[in-house]
Design a protein around this motif. Structure first.
Motif, PDB file in Angstrom:
ATOM      1  N   HIS A 159      37.849   6.894 -43.641  1.00 51.36           N
ATOM      2  CA  HIS A 159      36.797   7.307 -41.712  1.00 51.36           C
ATOM      3  C   HIS A 159      35.901   7.689 -41.748  1.00 51.36           C
ATOM      4  O   HIS A 159      34.830   7.785 -40.952  1.00 51.36           O
TER       5      HIS A 159
ATOM      6  N   LYS B 106      39.940  10.740 -35.549  1.00 50.27           N
ATOM      7  CA  LYS B 106      40.090  10.060 -36.437  1.00 50.27           C
ATOM      8  C   LYS B 106      38.638  10.160 -37.599  1.00 50.27           C
ATOM      9  O   LYS B 106      38.927   9.816 -38.546  1.00 50.27           O
TER      10      LYS B 106
ATOM     11  N   TYR C  33      35.524   9.989 -37.663  1.00 51.86           N
ATOM     12  CA  TYR C  33      33.738   8.935 -36.536  1.00 51.86           C
ATOM     13  C   TYR C  33      33.025   9.901 -36.734  1.00 51.86           C
ATOM     14  O   TYR C  33      33.047  10.603 -36.074  1.00 51.86           O
TER      15      TYR C  33
ATOM     16  N   ARG D 121      39.493  -0.266 -36.158  1.00 50.67           N
ATOM     17  CA  ARG D 121      41.019   0.366 -38.020  1.00 50.67           C
ATOM     18  C   ARG D 121      41.452  -1.430 -38.091  1.00 50.67           C
ATOM     19  O   ARG D 121      41.062  -1.286 -39.740  1.00 50.67           O
TER      20      ARG D 121
END
Length: 332
Positions: A4, A29, A31, A226
């Motif tokens: 990601h 995560k 991003y 997600r």
């Protein structure tokens, strides 16, 4: 490195509470983050935390009531990171007090920030989603998006309006399978909003029920980004029970929840009238937590607890009965 890494998420109301927790969760995560709120200082501090977690971050202060400023946030996101993949509408303010006693400008401003602010986010993000052919719009509503509550009518109206806005936009992008619209419905959350809101009630405010960690809401928001296949996501067991009761026995739930707010939301401690952070940012609240879970939340008095427990049980039984009757009818 997360797959990601190339995705860009914009978060409004990122300076505290759910927005701040979401920024940190998205950073974990991988991003790329665009953080917006009114206070640059709080955003700069959050950006430093996110960068320590390995995220690329753009700080873009804006007031969500300014449509042009919000559109510019989207433009800056695309210019910086090449795409706009997720937009989280989260910025919110609240005012406590009877509807007829809340000053007209305060009531209007809550709607302007919470509902028009989300509308400005939609106007900013969805054109980019259409151009790209993909994108996820996440609107943070509330359990109060389906369940009314006394003494915070502007907030409730805005949160119910947010659900309607989500539903309308979802219909409008139905021909584009790459675009999703998700609505998140938290219950009582441990954030600074209970101390930073406007208050004309005369009493100090606390969450109406035992609050849950804002990080749980952040986790739900990241999961929506997600895997954006769910229209609405309720956060917390009590929230899910309350929403089910509202759907099955709305009149009883309205009465019980109204009494709950009366007995648990307001402390027996006086508070001066204040506009809080409704019009101007406050120096408080630049954190995820409001301090309620560990030492701040006060349960109702014993008689109040007994009444609420009995009423909650009666509501649960009535909801279960209504569900059973409905299933019997559907089976015939």
């Amino acid at each position: 490195m997360s797959h990601h890494r190339s995705k860009c998420v914009v978060i409004t109301g990122a300076s505290s509470g759910i927005g701040r927790a979401s920024a940190l969760a998205f950073a974990d995560k991988g991003y790329q983050l665009v953080l917006t709120a009114r206070r640059r200082e709080a955003l700069d501090e959050l950006a430093a935390d996110c960068r320590r977690r390995g995220a690329k971050v753009l700080v873009a202060p804006a007031d969500v009531t300014d449509a042009a400023a919000v559109a510019q946030v989207a433009e800056r996101a695309v210019a910086e990171f090449g795409s706009l993949d997720v937009w989280v509408n989260n910025a919110a303010v609240v005012a406590y007090g009877r509807t007829e006693e809340t000053p007209v400008p305060v009531w209007h401003r809550v709607i302007e920030v919470n509902l028009f602010g989300y509308y400005h986010g939609v106007r900013a993000a969805v054109p980019w989603f259409r151009e790209q052919g993909h994108g996820v719009l996440i609107n943070v509503s509330s359990m109060l998006g389906k369940t009314p509550s006394p003494h915070q009518s502007a907030y409730v109206v805005s949160k119910q309006g947010i659900r309607a806005l989500s539903d309308c936009v979802r219909q409008e992008v139905a021909d584009l399978p790459g675009i999703s619209v998700c609505t998140v419905l938290p219950g009582a959350i441990d954030t600074p909003i209970f101390r930073t809101g406007a208050n004309v009630s005369g009493y100090q405010i606390q969450p109406a029920g035992p609050p849950i960690d804002a990080r749980r809401v952040a986790g739900a928001i990241v999961r929506c980004a997600r895997r954006p296949h769910r229209r609405e996501v309720a956060v917390g067991a009590a929230t899910r029970v309350g929403l089910a009761a509202t759907r099955l026995v709305p009149g009883l739930t309205e009465r019980v929840f109204g009494r709950l707010v009366e007995r648990a939301h307001f402390l027996d401690e006086p508070a001066a009238r204040t506009e809080g952070n409704v019009f101007t940012p406050s120096g408080d609240g630049g954190s995820v937590d409001g301090g309620w879970r560990h030492n701040g939340w006060q349960p109702p008095s014993p008689p109040g607890r007994r009444w609420l427990a009995g009423a909650a049980a009666a509501t649960a039984v009535a909801a279960a009965g209504a569900l059973a009757v409905r299933r019997l009818r559907e089976g015939n």
